[in-house]
Design a protein around this motif. Structure first.
Motif, PDB file in Angstrom:
ATOM      1  N   HIS A   3       0.843  -1.200   0.000  1.00 37.22           N
ATOM      2  CA  HIS A   3       0.000   0.000   0.000  1.00 37.22           C
ATOM      3  C   HIS A   3       0.882   1.254   0.000  1.00 37.22           C
ATOM      4  O   HIS A   3       0.674   2.188  -0.796  1.00 37.22           O
ATOM      5  CB  HIS A   3      -0.901  -0.039   1.237  1.00 37.22           C
ATOM      6  N   TYR A   4       1.887   1.247   0.883  1.00 37.37           N
ATOM      7  CA  TYR A   4       2.766   2.412   0.990  1.00 37.37           C
ATOM      8  C   TYR A   4       3.596   2.618  -0.282  1.00 37.37           C
ATOM      9  O   TYR A   4       3.689   3.728  -0.817  1.00 37.37           O
ATOM     10  CB  TYR A   4       3.689   2.237   2.195  1.00 37.37           C
ATOM     11  N   LEU A   5       4.204   1.544  -0.787  1.00 37.16           N
ATOM     12  CA  LEU A   5       5.113   1.676  -1.938  1.00 37.16           C
ATOM     13  C   LEU A   5       4.371   2.085  -3.204  1.00 37.16           C
ATOM     14  O   LEU A   5       4.864   2.933  -3.977  1.00 37.16           O
ATOM     15  CB  LEU A   5       5.857   0.352  -2.154  1.00 37.16           C
ATOM     16  N   PHE A   6       3.187   1.508  -3.459  1.00 33.43           N
ATOM     17  CA  PHE A   6       2.444   1.908  -4.662  1.00 33.43           C
ATOM     18  C   PHE A   6       1.931   3.341  -4.537  1.00 33.43           C
ATOM     19  O   PHE A   6       1.892   4.078  -5.530  1.00 33.43           O
ATOM     20  CB  PHE A   6       1.293   0.935  -4.920  1.00 33.43           C
ATOM     21  N   LEU A   7       1.537   3.760  -3.327  1.00 33.49           N
ATOM     22  CA  LEU A   7       1.155   5.167  -3.150  1.00 33.49           C
ATOM     23  C   LEU A   7       2.371   6.080  -3.342  1.00 33.49           C
ATOM     24  O   LEU A   7       2.248   7.193  -3.882  1.00 33.49           O
ATOM     25  CB  LEU A   7       0.555   5.379  -1.762  1.00 33.49           C
ATOM     26  N   ALA A   8       3.559   5.606  -2.898  1.00 39.48           N
ATOM     27  CA  ALA A   8       4.781   6.388  -3.129  1.00 39.48           C
ATOM     28  C   ALA A   8       5.046   6.525  -4.624  1.00 39.48           C
ATOM     29  O   ALA A   8       5.466   7.600  -5.101  1.00 39.48           O
ATOM     30  CB  ALA A   8       5.966   5.721  -2.422  1.00 39.48           C
TER      31      ALA A   8
ATOM     32  N   VAL B 222      -1.286   8.415   4.680  1.00 40.45           N
ATOM     33  CA  VAL B 222      -2.470   7.647   4.270  1.00 40.45           C
ATOM     34  C   VAL B 222      -2.467   6.260   4.906  1.00 40.45           C
ATOM     35  O   VAL B 222      -3.483   5.793   5.437  1.00 40.45           O
ATOM     36  CB  VAL B 222      -2.522   7.530   2.737  1.00 40.45           C
ATOM     37  N   VAL B 223      -1.324   5.575   4.879  1.00 43.24           N
ATOM     38  CA  VAL B 223      -1.239   4.218   5.430  1.00 43.24           C
ATOM     39  C   VAL B 223      -1.438   4.241   6.944  1.00 43.24           C
ATOM     40  O   VAL B 223      -2.122   3.365   7.507  1.00 43.24           O
ATOM     41  CB  VAL B 223       0.115   3.570   5.072  1.00 43.24           C
TER      42      VAL B 223
ATOM     43  N   TRP C 271     -10.732   1.354  -1.001  1.00 44.50           N
ATOM     44  CA  TRP C 271     -10.753   2.767  -1.379  1.00 44.50           C
ATOM     45  C   TRP C 271      -9.663   3.557  -0.656  1.00 44.50           C
ATOM     46  O   TRP C 271      -9.371   4.694  -1.060  1.00 44.50           O
ATOM     47  CB  TRP C 271     -12.127   3.360  -1.103  1.00 44.50           C
ATOM     48  N   ALA C 272      -9.065   2.998   0.379  1.00 46.01           N
ATOM     49  CA  ALA C 272      -7.922   3.660   1.009  1.00 46.01           C
ATOM     50  C   ALA C 272      -6.759   3.749   0.043  1.00 46.01           C
ATOM     51  O   ALA C 272      -5.853   4.579   0.213  1.00 46.01           O
ATOM     52  CB  ALA C 272      -7.504   2.900   2.270  1.00 46.01           C
TER      53      ALA C 272
ATOM     54  N   PRO D 216      -6.870   7.904  -3.128  1.00 45.98           N
ATOM     55  CA  PRO D 216      -5.694   8.741  -3.436  1.00 45.98           C
ATOM     56  C   PRO D 216      -5.221   8.569  -4.883  1.00 45.98           C
ATOM     57  O   PRO D 216      -4.794   9.540  -5.518  1.00 45.98           O
ATOM     58  CB  PRO D 216      -4.631   8.246  -2.460  1.00 45.98           C
ATOM     59  N   VAL D 217      -5.323   7.340  -5.413  1.00 41.14           N
ATOM     60  CA  VAL D 217      -4.921   7.095  -6.794  1.00 41.14           C
ATOM     61  C   VAL D 217      -5.791   7.896  -7.748  1.00 41.14           C
ATOM     62  O   VAL D 217      -5.298   8.501  -8.711  1.00 41.14           O
ATOM     63  CB  VAL D 217      -4.994   5.584  -7.107  1.00 41.14           C
ATOM     64  N   CYS D 218      -7.106   7.908  -7.500  1.00 43.64           N
ATOM     65  CA  CYS D 218      -8.023   8.652  -8.370  1.00 43.64           C
ATOM     66  C   CYS D 218      -7.687  10.142  -8.370  1.00 43.64           C
ATOM     67  O   CYS D 218      -7.683  10.795  -9.426  1.00 43.64           O
ATOM     68  CB  CYS D 218      -9.467   8.435  -7.917  1.00 43.64           C
ATOM     69  N   VAL D 219      -7.413  10.673  -7.165  1.00 46.36           N
ATOM     70  CA  VAL D 219      -7.085  12.104  -7.074  1.00 46.36           C
ATOM     71  C   VAL D 219      -5.816  12.410  -7.865  1.00 46.36           C
ATOM     72  O   VAL D 219      -5.761  13.372  -8.657  1.00 46.36           O
ATOM     73  CB  VAL D 219      -6.919  12.517  -5.596  1.00 46.36           C
ATOM     74  N   ILE D 220      -4.786  11.574  -7.665  1.00 41.83           N
ATOM     75  CA  ILE D 220      -3.514  11.806  -8.369  1.00 41.83           C
ATOM     76  C   ILE D 220      -3.698  11.645  -9.873  1.00 41.83           C
ATOM     77  O   ILE D 220      -3.145  12.416 -10.679  1.00 41.83           O
ATOM     78  CB  ILE D 220      -2.435  10.854  -7.828  1.00 41.83           C
TER      79      ILE D 220
END
Length: 854
Positions: free
Chosen positions: A642-647, A688-689, A716-717, A721-725
């Protein structure tokens, strides 16, 4: 006078005595010496040769000690001189010392003085610690108390009480001593005899007294009952009476459904459990005015049975049964039960007994569900099969190497085997069999990895499940008729896919069918029977042989529902090949951005961090997405993913911002600072995480994947954030493309329109992949009929590392020039190395020739 004839005079001093010698011979010896035969002085023993001579010289009770030329006297041990001298030479009489005056024996002992000595003896009731009768050194030996009670000194019916140096005996309750004394110590004189309590009127009237050894018993006469108590009594400290028993005919006294109890004055009636009095009183005495009627406990179902249960009133009681979809370990009369949701029901442990209890509860609850086609029923079946697989494998993991075990219960049969320490048995396969079914599987399918601590396989055959599921149908809607038992083929390898080495299952047909036979498996993702991944090998009147394979996919990251098995193999292959290629490309890209100084800029810094984050994310996904054996480690893997893909997305957003600044805001292209970029690129995902884990920590890790759970919308957690980015990057992309169109239109006017369109299209597609906008294909995979989106998503995103390498390395002229220079340097180094070796060899040969003259 010469030296030869001179007279030698030698003066020798021995203890103040002078001896004169002439020519080496003694003339006269001093006091304490006498002249020997060889005319030498010999010491005289003044003490004599025996004790009599010694006593004559020193006195009585003395000892004489000879010395050279003299002597001295001492008193014997235990004696002392009257003057107090210890050494003396005149006759003195020594008197006896009384050592007992100084208490040399210690407590609990008696000292006895003797001539010249003493001895200690323990008092009565004490004994020496070393077992000797007497002693003289109290530092070594003491007197300890003797526990006389250990030897039973009191006899029967008596209690012994030990005390320091003594003991005493007392008769037990109900007994008295023959001498009349309360305590005694000699059982030969005094004994304890029984007291006949019945000689006194302890039972009162209407009762019979029976004497017993040490006690007595009172029994009320016929037609009487003891108050209080109601039975035989024998406690003389509690006054009891026998009164007429009106409760002998309880129905006649209180009426039906009532209990009767006696008091000193009358009979008291109370309604039994499940009944209530017509007057509302808890007790009554007149059955003509008050009766007991049935109590309807089911008026308050929750109070009677608890939640999720139905109540059925009976005479004097009630029965509780759980509602559909719920189960309880206990269902029965007159008690509330805890009806648990079947979806949450689990075995208490992985023992055979607890798994059997779980199976019986589940089958009992499933049999009460009328609609076997309902989604609830099918999901409950999926949950049951998953729990059976999980806990049976946990039981199988306790087996030793190559140990095989057969177990059987009323609900199922199971055959299991395990191997340990990365050791595959000879032959490489195992066959597990129950009474009606068998499974042939490769140990490589079971273990999955070359190295393992334990790998286990289990075949579970359910004896009743096929009858419960006979009305179910295929996922295509086709009606299904089961002709064999339902089985679970369970292995420890979470990645159960191996299309080149399928599992062979052989079923014994419970009934013969003339219709076409199919091999099916239960697809938990859609909670229905499916033929995907299973094929029929052979079928006759008695048996059916099936071959099955199943796979998983990379597309699970963005799928808003569980992906079925139908397309799993293709997606799995695409994922594995794409990620491996991307990891290689990302590694080369990272080295390029770090080592190539000519391209150092803010952009390459962002590229480096993006590549590192994506490299770690895809590597962890490849090795850890299916590691669900341990819930804690699986949750940690899910959190890291979760953290790495959001990074990755955070750095993709920074890519979009930097691209916008370069193309649209040309003069601010280098205004971004590294510290702020890192704060956002790594800090935003951490925020986020952290919030997600604090709100719903159970959402990390599922039974099938180490990723975010689909339950409660927790995915959706990641998706939000992915949608916003993606939306922000899409805006930057549109602005960038619009500016690029203007730039392309202002390029060389001789460039053909086709070349401009081709260059524009390629740049747009490459940038689209880079900025992560293609992840939107994963979110478009909502249903089975949108599986094509899963393919598009898997292909493009698994190759994202390759796209980054191509776009920023191969298509960058500076990087290509650096690659060329590096290649040329390597070639020159090889040529120089060969030339150097040749030159060294030639020089050494020449030198050798010059030195030897040859």
């Amino acid at each position: 006078m010469t030296t030869r004839h001179s007279i030698q005079l030698i003066l020798v001093i021995y203890f103040n005595n002078v001896v004169t010698q002439h020519g080496g011979e003694a003339i006269n010896c001093g006091k304490g010496f006498y002249l020997g035969t060889n005319r030498t002085c010999v010491d005289d023993n003044e003490c004599g040769e025996n004790e009599a001579e010694s006593s004559a010289l020193c006195g009585t009770n003395t000892e004489c000690h000879n010395t050279i030329g003299s002597f001295y006297c001492t008193c014997k041990k235990g004696y002392a001189s009257e003057s107090g001298e210890t050494n003396f030479t005149t006759m003195i009489h020594c008197r006896d010392i009384n050592e007992c005056e100084t208490d040399p024996c210690g407590s609990n002992a008696t000292c006895t003085n003797k001539f010249g000595e003493f001895e200690c003896t323990c008092n009565e009731g004490f004994i020496t610690t070393n077992g000797e009768r007497s002693f003289t050194d109290k530092t070594v030996t003491q007197c300890r108390d003797i526990d006389e009670c250990e030897t039973d000194p009191c006899g029967s019916n008596a209690t012994c009480t030990n005390s320091v140096g003594d003991f005493e005996c007392t008769c037990n309750e109900g007994f008295v001593s023959t001498t009349g004394e309360r305590t005694f110590t000699d059982k030969t004189i005094t004994q304890c005899q029984d007291i006949d309590e019945c000689e006194t009127d302890l039972c009162g009237s209407n009762a019979t007294c029976t004497n017993m050894i040490g006690s007595f018993s009172c029994t009320c006469s016929e037609g009487f009952v003891s108050i209080p108590g109601g039975g035989p009594f024998g406690n003389k400290n509690v006054k009891q009476l026998c009164i007429a028993d009106m409760c002998k005919d309880a129905v006649g006294t209180c009426g039906p459904n009532a209990d009767c109890s006696m008091t000193m004055e009358q009979a008291i009636c109370s309604c039994r459990t499940g009944f209530t009095s017509t007057t509302g009183e808890s007790t009554f005495t007149d059955k003509a005015k008050t009766q007991c009627k049935d109590k309807d406990e089911c008026q308050d179902t929750v109070a009677a049975c608890g939640h999720n249960a139905s109540c059925n009133n009976t005479m004097g009681g009630f029965n509780c049964t759980c509602d559909e979809g719920f189960a309880s370990s206990i269902e029965g009369s007159n008690r509330a039960i805890n009806c648990q949701d079947l979806m949450l029901l689990r075995p208490r442990s992985s023992s055979l007994q607890d798994i059997d209890v779980f199976t019986n509860q589940y089958f009992s609850s499933l049999s009460k569900i009328e609609d076997r086609h309902s989604e609830m029923f099918r999901k409950l079946v999926s949950n049951f099969l998953e729990q059976m697989e999980k806990h049976t494998l946990a039981l199988a993991n306790t087996l030793g190497h190559e140990e095989m075990k057969n177990l059987s219960t009323n609900g199922f049969d199971v055959n299991m085997q395990a191997i340990r320490n990365s050791t595959i048995p000879k032959g490489g396969r195992t066959k597990l069999s129950t009474s009606r079914n068998s499974m042939d599987i490769s140990w490589n399918n079971v273990a999955g990895n070359e190295k393992f601590d334990v790998a286990a396989a289990a075949l579970i055959s359910y004896k009743e499940l096929d009858s419960l599921m006979k009305d179910n149908q295929l996922d295509s809607g086709e009606k299904l008729e089961l002709i064999s038992e339902v089985v679970t083929a369970a292995v420890t390898n979470k990645v159960k896919e191996n299309p080149y080495d399928p599992v062979i299952l052989t079923f014994e047909n419970k009934k013969h069918s003339n219709k076409k036979v199919k091999c099916v498996y239960w697809d938990s993702s859609v909670a229905a029977w499916s033929i995907q991944g299973c094929s029929l090998r052979d079928s006759n009147v008695t048996v059916t042989v099936c071959s099955c394979t199943h796979l998983s996919s990379f597309a699970v990251l963005m799928a808003l529902h569980d992906i079925g098995e139908i397309h799993s193999f293709n997606l799995y292959v695409i994922t594995t090949v794409g990620i491996i290629l991307s990891l290689v490309c990302l590694f080369i890209s990272i080295l390029t951005f770090i080592l190539c100084r000519s391209i150092k800029s803010v952009r390459t810094t962002i590229h480096t961090h993006l590549c590192v984050s994506l490299f770690l994310a895809e590597f962890l996904f490849l090795v850890g997405i299916s590691r669900t054996e341990n819930k804690t480690s699986c949750a940690i893997i899910a959190g890291l993913l979760h953290y790495l893909f959001l990074a990755c997305f955070s750095w993709m957003l920074l890519e979009g911002i930097q691209l916008y600044l370069m193309v649209v805001k040309v003069f601010n292209a280098n205004s971004m600072r590294l510290r702020y970029m890192c704060l956002f690129g790594y800090g935003f995902p951490l925020l986020v995480v952290t919030i997600s884990a604090a709100v719903y920590s159970e959402g990390y890790g599922t039974d099938r994947y180490c990723w975010l759970s689909l339950k409660s919308g927790f995915l959706w957690a990641f998706i939000a954030p992915v949608c916003v980015i993606i939306l922000v990057n899409a805006g930057f992309f549109i602005l960038t493309v619009w500016r690029l169109v203007n730039k392309f239109s202002s390029l060389n006017p001789d460039m053909s329109e086709l070349k401009k369109v081709r260059a524009f299209t390629f740049t747009a597609i490459a940038q689209l992949c880079l900025l992560g906008c293609t992840w939107i294909f994963g979110m478009l995979h909502f249903q089975e009929n949108t599986i094509v989106m899963a393919y598009v998503f898997t292909v493009i995103n698994s190759l994202q590392g390759a796209f980054i390498f191509i776009l920023h390395c191969l298509f960058n002229k500076q990087v290509r020039d650096e690659y060329s220079k590096a290649f040329i340097r390597v070639c020159q180094m090889k040529k120089a190395s060969k030339y150097s070796e040749f030159s060294t060899f030639s020089t050494q040969g020449l030198k050798s020739t010059n030195e030897t003259g040859m």
